[in-house]
Design an enzyme around this catalytic site. Structure first.
Site, PDB file in Angstrom:
ATOM      1  N   LYS A  53       0.845  -1.201   0.000  1.00  7.43           N
ATOM      2  CA  LYS A  53       0.000   0.000   0.000  1.00  7.43           C
ATOM      3  C   LYS A  53       0.877   1.247   0.000  1.00  7.43           C
ATOM      4  CE  LYS A  53      -3.854  -2.314   2.270  1.00  7.43           C
ATOM      5  NZ  LYS A  53      -4.613  -2.630   3.488  1.00  7.43           N
ATOM      6  N   GLN A  97      -4.615  -1.123   9.632  1.00 10.97           N
ATOM      7  CA  GLN A  97      -4.568  -2.470   9.059  1.00 10.97           C
ATOM      8  C   GLN A  97      -5.181  -3.477  10.034  1.00 10.97           C
ATOM      9  OE1 GLN A  97      -3.650  -3.156   5.942  1.00 10.97           O
ATOM     10  NE2 GLN A  97      -3.883  -5.351   6.121  1.00 10.97           N
ATOM     11  N   ASP A 120     -10.839   3.257   3.686  1.00 13.04           N
ATOM     12  CA  ASP A 120     -11.195   1.836   3.604  1.00 13.04           C
ATOM     13  C   ASP A 120     -12.712   1.657   3.437  1.00 13.04           C
ATOM     14  OD1 ASP A 120      -9.300  -0.221   3.657  1.00 13.04           O
ATOM     15  OD2 ASP A 120      -8.872   0.055   5.790  1.00 13.04           O
TER      16      ASP A 120
HETATM   17  N1  GUN Z   1      -6.893  -6.506   6.333  1.00 11.96           N
HETATM   18  C1  GUN Z   1      -7.198  -7.286   5.277  1.00 11.96           C
HETATM   19  N2  GUN Z   1      -7.761  -6.545   4.296  1.00 11.96           N
HETATM   20  C2  GUN Z   1      -7.810  -5.277   4.756  1.00 11.96           C
HETATM   21  C3  GUN Z   1      -8.279  -4.046   4.205  1.00 11.96           C
HETATM   22  O1  GUN Z   1      -8.789  -3.969   3.081  1.00 11.96           O
HETATM   23  N3  GUN Z   1      -8.152  -2.965   4.999  1.00 11.96           N
HETATM   24  C4  GUN Z   1      -7.620  -3.010   6.237  1.00 11.96           C
HETATM   25  N4  GUN Z   1      -7.545  -1.889   6.954  1.00 11.96           N
HETATM   26  N5  GUN Z   1      -7.183  -4.133   6.780  1.00 11.96           N
HETATM   27  C5  GUN Z   1      -7.283  -5.248   6.039  1.00 11.96           C
END
Ligand code: GUN
Length: 289
Positions: A53, A97, A120
């Protein structure tokens, strides 16, 4: 029939070029979009996701900030980091996350993120707005799947979409986004009796169950579009999805591979949401600082 490949890498790249251009234009006006990621603990998968990311956000010209905290961090301290980022005008997207350690209430942390920075799309305010069709941040994976379908020329209106999996992150929002585009939607899940009865009726089949190569050709209608959200390892340690690609592609008219299908789209949509947030901040006079 052997299905056409839906190439998430190529489509993702195309969209990232558009985002890069948007970031360049906004940065020229003195407002560089910024994404902050909070990573708690040492889950190797989470570290890999976060690294990707960050790398992708820098590639499109965004400011990237990483806050790394130990597994033992208190809920209070984590919340204070979120609050600081909420107040920081150079940050337009905040992502915590998941998963978080057991002693931290995930829902509380998600609710602490300012909804206008929740790139998100997990905050209840954004989820609620999405369901009633108001402008909001859309959950990145389902949003990415919509873009994959649209850019592959798949007509959604009037189609029967069957979704296997009902998570808050993928399955549930996926159904809503398809419904808004006039699909007829069926949700299936781990307690569905006789799953293939439903999946065999799907014009668009979306699979997000976390079970390696579970969906074979026997679950697929001739000519269906098959979207595989799975990210698993097979017996040889090779990345694979929830769909048995080799078998399902014989029935599908179009199908996503793993890797190279849905995965690259998720990060792409995170970048798109962050740009959208910065553009809104600029319009509201909250950026440049
Ligand atoms: N953990 C697994 N997928 C995601 C996601 O799309 N966003 C976040 N914040 N954590 C995750």
């Amino acid at each position: 029939m052997t299905g056409k490949l839906i190439d998430g890498i190529a489509i993702g790249k195309e969209i990232r070029e558009e985002i890069k251009e948007g970031v360049r234009k906004l940065s020229e006006k003195g407002c560089q979009p910024g994404l902050a990621v909070i990573l708690v603990g040492d889950n190797p998968a989470s570290h890999t996701y976060v690294k990707n990311k960050q790398k992708s956000s820098v590639e499109v010209g965004m400011k990237s900030e990483l806050i790394q905290l130990p597994t033992t961090v208190s809920e209070e301290e984590l919340l204070s980091h979120v609050e600081q980022l909420n107040e920081d005008d150079s940050i337009h997207g905040i992502l915590v996350q998941l998963p978080l350690p057991d002693h931290i209430d995930e829902n509380l942390v998600i609710r602490a993120i300012a909804p206008e920075k929740d790139v998100d799309g997990f905050h209840p305010e954004n989820v609620g707005k999405m369901i009633i069709g108001q402008q909001s941040f859309l959950s990145c994976t389902p949003y990415g799947i919509i873009k994959l379908l649209e850019r592959s020329g798949v007509e959604i209106r009037g189609k029967h979409a069957v979704i296997v999996g009902r998570s808050n992150i993928v399955g549930k929002p996926m159904g809503q986004l398809l419904l808004q585009r006039d699909a007829t939607v069926t949700y299936c899940h781990s307690k569905t009796v006789n799953l293939s009865n439903y999946t065999k009726q799907a014009d668009i089949l979306i699979v997000a169950i976390g079970r390696t190569k579970f969906i074979t050709d026997e679950f697929v209608k001739e000519g269906a579009i098959v979207i595989d959200v799975g990210m698993n390892r097979d017996e040889n340690g090779k990345l694979c999805g929830d769909v048995d690609f080799e078998s399902a592609k014989e029935k599908a008219s179009a199908i996503t591979p793993v890797p190279g299908g849905v995965g690259p789209m998720t990060i792409t949509m995170l970048l798109k949401n962050t740009l959208q947030s910065a553009e809104q901040a600029f319009a509201d006079g909250r950026c440049p600082q």
